[in-house]
Write an enzyme that holds these catalytic residues in place. Sequence first.
Site, PDB file in Angstrom:
ATOM      1  N   ASP A  87      10.472  -8.626  25.120  1.00 45.74           N
ATOM      2  CA  ASP A  87      10.707  -7.254  24.668  1.00 45.74           C
ATOM      3  C   ASP A  87      12.091  -7.309  24.057  1.00 45.74           C
ATOM      4  O   ASP A  87      13.088  -7.429  24.788  1.00 45.74           O
ATOM      5  CB  ASP A  87      10.662  -6.259  25.826  1.00 45.74           C
ATOM      6  CG  ASP A  87      10.810  -4.838  25.306  1.00 45.74           C
ATOM      7  OD1 ASP A  87      11.695  -4.611  24.458  1.00 45.74           O
ATOM      8  OD2 ASP A  87      10.045  -3.966  25.719  1.00 45.74           O
ATOM      9  N   HIS A  88      12.170  -7.268  22.745  1.00 45.88           N
ATOM     10  CA  HIS A  88      13.474  -7.592  22.143  1.00 45.88           C
ATOM     11  C   HIS A  88      14.554  -6.567  22.498  1.00 45.88           C
ATOM     12  O   HIS A  88      15.739  -6.844  22.381  1.00 45.88           O
ATOM     13  CB  HIS A  88      13.361  -7.811  20.628  1.00 45.88           C
ATOM     14  CG  HIS A  88      13.215  -6.566  19.827  1.00 45.88           C
ATOM     15  ND1 HIS A  88      12.028  -5.908  19.680  1.00 45.88           N
ATOM     16  CD2 HIS A  88      14.113  -5.848  19.108  1.00 45.88           C
ATOM     17  CE1 HIS A  88      12.192  -4.852  18.910  1.00 45.88           C
ATOM     18  NE2 HIS A  88      13.454  -4.792  18.546  1.00 45.88           N
TER      19      HIS A  88
ATOM     20  N   HIS B  99       9.679  -0.727  24.777  1.00 45.96           N
ATOM     21  CA  HIS B  99      11.116  -0.518  24.610  1.00 45.96           C
ATOM     22  C   HIS B  99      11.661   0.693  25.398  1.00 45.96           C
ATOM     23  O   HIS B  99      12.673   0.598  26.084  1.00 45.96           O
ATOM     24  CB  HIS B  99      11.471  -0.356  23.134  1.00 45.96           C
ATOM     25  CG  HIS B  99      10.890  -1.420  22.248  1.00 45.96           C
ATOM     26  ND1 HIS B  99      10.764  -2.728  22.643  1.00 45.96           N
ATOM     27  CD2 HIS B  99      10.393  -1.375  20.978  1.00 45.96           C
ATOM     28  CE1 HIS B  99      10.221  -3.444  21.657  1.00 45.96           C
ATOM     29  NE2 HIS B  99       9.987  -2.634  20.639  1.00 45.96           N
TER      30      HIS B  99
HETATM   31  C1  BG6 Z   1       9.080  -3.113  17.195  1.00 51.73           C
HETATM   32  C2  BG6 Z   1       8.057  -2.123  16.700  1.00 51.73           C
HETATM   33  O1  BG6 Z   1       8.744  -3.590  18.459  1.00 51.73           O
HETATM   34  O2  BG6 Z   1      10.345  -2.476  17.274  1.00 51.73           O
HETATM   35  C3  BG6 Z   1       8.466  -1.566  15.359  1.00 51.73           C
HETATM   36  O3  BG6 Z   1       6.804  -2.777  16.581  1.00 51.73           O
HETATM   37  C4  BG6 Z   1       9.856  -1.006  15.418  1.00 51.73           C
HETATM   38  O4  BG6 Z   1       7.546  -0.573  14.913  1.00 51.73           O
HETATM   39  C5  BG6 Z   1      10.821  -1.998  16.033  1.00 51.73           C
HETATM   40  O5  BG6 Z   1      10.253  -0.689  14.085  1.00 51.73           O
HETATM   41  C6  BG6 Z   1      12.168  -1.357  16.289  1.00 51.73           C
HETATM   42  O6  BG6 Z   1      13.090  -2.331  16.678  1.00 51.73           O
HETATM   43  P1  BG6 Z   1      14.629  -2.149  16.359  1.00 51.73           P
HETATM   44  O7  BG6 Z   1      15.279  -3.317  17.005  1.00 51.73           O
HETATM   45  O8  BG6 Z   1      14.778  -2.097  14.876  1.00 51.73           O
HETATM   46  O9  BG6 Z   1      15.016  -0.834  16.990  1.00 51.73           O
END
Ligand code: BG6
Length: 490
Positions: A179-180, A242
Amino acid sequence: MTTTRQTTVVIFGASGDLTNRKLIPALFNLHLKHRLPEKFSVVGVSRSPFSHEDFRKKVEEGVKEFSPATYNPRRWARFAESIYYHSGDSTKLEDVHELHKFLNDLEDSKANRLYYLSTAPSLYIPTAENLGLTDMADERNGWRRLIVEKPFGVDLASAQQLNWALHKIFKEEQIYRIDHYLGKETAQNILFLRFANTILEPVWNRNYVDHVQITVSESVDVGHRAGYYDQSGVVRDMFQNHLLQLLALVTKEPPSTLDADALRNEKSKVFAAIPPIHLKDTVRAQYDGYCEIEGVAPNSQTPTYAALKLYINNWRWEGVPFYLRSGKAMAAKTSEINVVFRRPPLTMFENGTDESFTNNVLTIRIQPDEGTSLKFEAKMPDANVTRSVVMDFDYATSFGECLIPDAYERLLHDALNGDATLFTRSDNIEYAWKIIDPVIHGWETSPKAPPLVTYPVGSWGPKDADDLMGKGRVWLQLEGMDAAKNGGEK
Ligand code: BG6
């Protein structure tokens, strides 16, 4: 990175966007920081017929575009020597046998291997099964780890099925579910903020916190991902992972150690304490024009925005509402957490009962403009009234501009080092789906479901989300700090 063992990162789905945008730039940056093992290779795998050289050129373009500040042709050339490409279909057993031969020729007999599943999710199980059938998960000659990209299932049943299928081949300790958001510096800082300081923890509970808001808004629309997005929608795409991860970081109990399992036990405990979300406490919306986008069903009911109110039934948080919202095509890109404290029990100043008297708010800015600020009341000079002022910590001022690494850099480094702290354990994922599934199911089937409303592109979402906040509470957003005039719902 201390290991002297040869290590290979094998990326399945290497011709995809993620490899160019995130994975190779992250590995290149780790190389620049001397954080990769000395003997290191990356092998890209996908069906497209690239030569090693074509693939190197392709990913070099990715680094130039997505990590321009660190790109340097001389240092790139050095790193590129460790990049290889192998064409094959990971769902075909004979192709995986071929890949195994290729890896064995490339590596010495004691090499470690990190597999990265960056393919379409439908290929996760067949790919993992083929790794099992070819003994590629066997750890006798070096560790074998598997990173699984999101989405991890589309509901509880499919996530469980994926867990079962992976557990037949890999032990839980070998599996790293990404989960980044957990790799973001500012998300990691939440635990430091809470537990490395003594001033916050005593007030971090139902006695002092009025409510908490978590906003992850995006200004981009669904763009070229309409096909995926229309099947998924904002709750699967953003909340199940997230937003719930951020919620857990804000609410979980202090673990006894910073050990991966201790931290993940606390996460599961807090998820388990969330009672079912009432449909009346949900808002679902779609931005104007969404249904006209290519790849979106003409009468699509897929929400691109959602807001939810939930509670946590434990000693610390009983009765405190948590408001979560996220959407595409909104006014700004921002991810932030606002912890809104209760008002003082007695307001003795001239503006004490007035609208301008506001709650203290601790704002954790995950991105952009990373930092933390505390809004509190101060006496206006030469008057007997208070005014809100802000104490601010921002990363750029305190630590310099370039120090925030991309989330993937941290996550890949941790997986290479066997540290699973910032990865999601199987039970964490299943708990998250248990919270989210009934909302999606209710929206699709219940007569009590809120209507799907629309919101203008570039707005902060539909008015229904403001109504969700209840009397006296408002969403705080960027310029909106001063709008925090709330007296509590109760
Ligand atoms: C991803 C989603 O996991 O996270 C995307 O699939 C989203 O739809 C993205 O745009 C958002 O990540 P960040 O790091 O740009 O907030």
